[in-house]
Design a protein around this motif. Structure first.
Motif, PDB file in Angstrom:
ATOM      1  N   LEU A 194       0.836  -1.203   0.000  1.00 47.34           N
ATOM      2  CA  LEU A 194       0.000   0.000   0.000  1.00 47.34           C
ATOM      3  C   LEU A 194       0.869   1.251   0.000  1.00 47.34           C
ATOM      4  N   LEU A 195       1.891   1.277   0.835  1.00 50.08           N
ATOM      5  CA  LEU A 195       2.793   2.421   0.899  1.00 50.08           C
ATOM      6  C   LEU A 195       3.499   2.618  -0.443  1.00 50.08           C
ATOM      7  N   GLY A 196       3.969   1.529  -1.062  1.00 53.04           N
ATOM      8  CA  GLY A 196       4.616   1.622  -2.375  1.00 53.04           C
ATOM      9  C   GLY A 196       3.665   2.158  -3.428  1.00 53.04           C
ATOM     10  N   GLY A 197       2.410   1.738  -3.391  1.00 54.90           N
ATOM     11  CA  GLY A 197       1.417   2.235  -4.338  1.00 54.90           C
ATOM     12  C   GLY A 197       1.159   3.724  -4.170  1.00 54.90           C
ATOM     13  N   VAL A 198       1.084   4.193  -2.934  1.00 55.02           N
ATOM     14  CA  VAL A 198       0.858   5.615  -2.662  1.00 55.02           C
ATOM     15  C   VAL A 198       2.055   6.436  -3.141  1.00 55.02           C
ATOM     16  N   VAL A 199       3.270   5.964  -2.860  1.00 53.85           N
ATOM     17  CA  VAL A 199       4.473   6.681  -3.308  1.00 53.85           C
ATOM     18  C   VAL A 199       4.509   6.739  -4.831  1.00 53.85           C
ATOM     19  N   PHE A 200       4.211   5.626  -5.503  1.00 46.69           N
ATOM     20  CA  PHE A 200       4.187   5.605  -6.968  1.00 46.69           C
ATOM     21  C   PHE A 200       3.151   6.581  -7.507  1.00 46.69           C
ATOM     22  N   LEU A 201       1.970   6.600  -6.921  1.00 48.02           N
ATOM     23  CA  LEU A 201       0.905   7.487  -7.379  1.00 48.02           C
ATOM     24  C   LEU A 201       1.300   8.954  -7.211  1.00 48.02           C
ATOM     25  N   ILE A 202       1.890   9.305  -6.074  1.00 45.84           N
ATOM     26  CA  ILE A 202       2.315  10.691  -5.837  1.00 45.84           C
ATOM     27  C   ILE A 202       3.375  11.100  -6.853  1.00 45.84           C
ATOM     28  N   ARG A 203       4.381  10.244  -7.087  1.00 43.27           N
ATOM     29  CA  ARG A 203       5.432  10.569  -8.053  1.00 43.27           C
ATOM     30  C   ARG A 203       4.846  10.715  -9.461  1.00 43.27           C
ATOM     31  N   PHE A 204       3.950   9.811  -9.835  1.00 45.01           N
ATOM     32  CA  PHE A 204       3.333   9.868 -11.162  1.00 45.01           C
ATOM     33  C   PHE A 204       2.555  11.164 -11.344  1.00 45.01           C
ATOM     34  N   LEU A 205       1.758  11.535 -10.338  1.00 50.45           N
ATOM     35  CA  LEU A 205       0.963  12.758 -10.443  1.00 50.45           C
ATOM     36  C   LEU A 205       1.837  14.003 -10.483  1.00 50.45           C
ATOM     37  N   ARG A 206       2.936  14.033  -9.724  1.00 46.36           N
ATOM     38  CA  ARG A 206       3.845  15.192  -9.754  1.00 46.36           C
ATOM     39  C   ARG A 206       4.523  15.328 -11.118  1.00 46.36           C
ATOM     40  N   GLN A 207       4.988  14.192 -11.678  1.00 44.60           N
ATOM     41  CA  GLN A 207       5.630  14.246 -12.994  1.00 44.60           C
ATOM     42  C   GLN A 207       4.644  14.712 -14.058  1.00 44.60           C
TER      43      GLN A 207
END
Length: 156
Positions: free
Chosen positions: A113-126
């Protein structure tokens, strides 16, 4: 009409012949209560999402028979659980102990879950940075001319 009655009587007689007498739970209700208490915390190895107490698999019946035998031998609940764990591993417990071998069971879902949230945040920022970079770049004269030509062509 007579054939219909004969058929109904035959069906009724066959159902009575196939009926079995209900088996008693156990000779000793105290043993059965301990069996239920122990087997509610043990996972059925066949069903895997059902307790040993609720499973009707053949292996579950064998394990319950083994637990009854251990109870009659005077083993404690902890000794019976340890016996099952030594035989089948921590997987047999519904609540395995927290130790290095079971860290994946306990902490794996949270890490995913934590990895998914980090991936989502990075994707949205990029994505946001890419849109901001495109919005800040002014159009060249050639691009303006082509856009105006496209707009004029759609109006006609």
């Amino acid at each position: 009409m007579k054939r219909l009655w004969m058929a109904l009587v035959l069906v009724f007689a066959c159902s009575l012949a196939a009926a079995n007498e209900a088996k008693p739970l156990a000779e000793d209700p105290v043993v059965e209560q301990r069996l239920i208490r122990i087997s509610e915390d043990i996972r059925c190895l066949v069903c895997q999402n059902e307790s040993l107490a609720g499973s009707r698999a053949d292996l579950a019946n064998d394990l319950r028979r083994e637990i009854r035998k251990l109870i009659r031998e005077g083993k404690t609940d902890a000794e019976i659980t340890d016996f099952l764990v030594s035989r089948y591993g921590d997987f047999v417990l519904y609540r395995p102990p927290v130790k290095p071998l079971t860290w994946v069971l306990w902490f794996g879902p949270f890490l995913l879950l934590l990895g998914g949230v980090v991936f989502l945040i990075r994707f949205l920022r990029q994505r946001q940075q890419a849109h901001a970079a495109v919005a800040e770049t002014p159009l060249s004269d050639e691009e303006r001319r082509r856009a105006k030509a496209l707009l004029d062509a759609t109006e006609n």
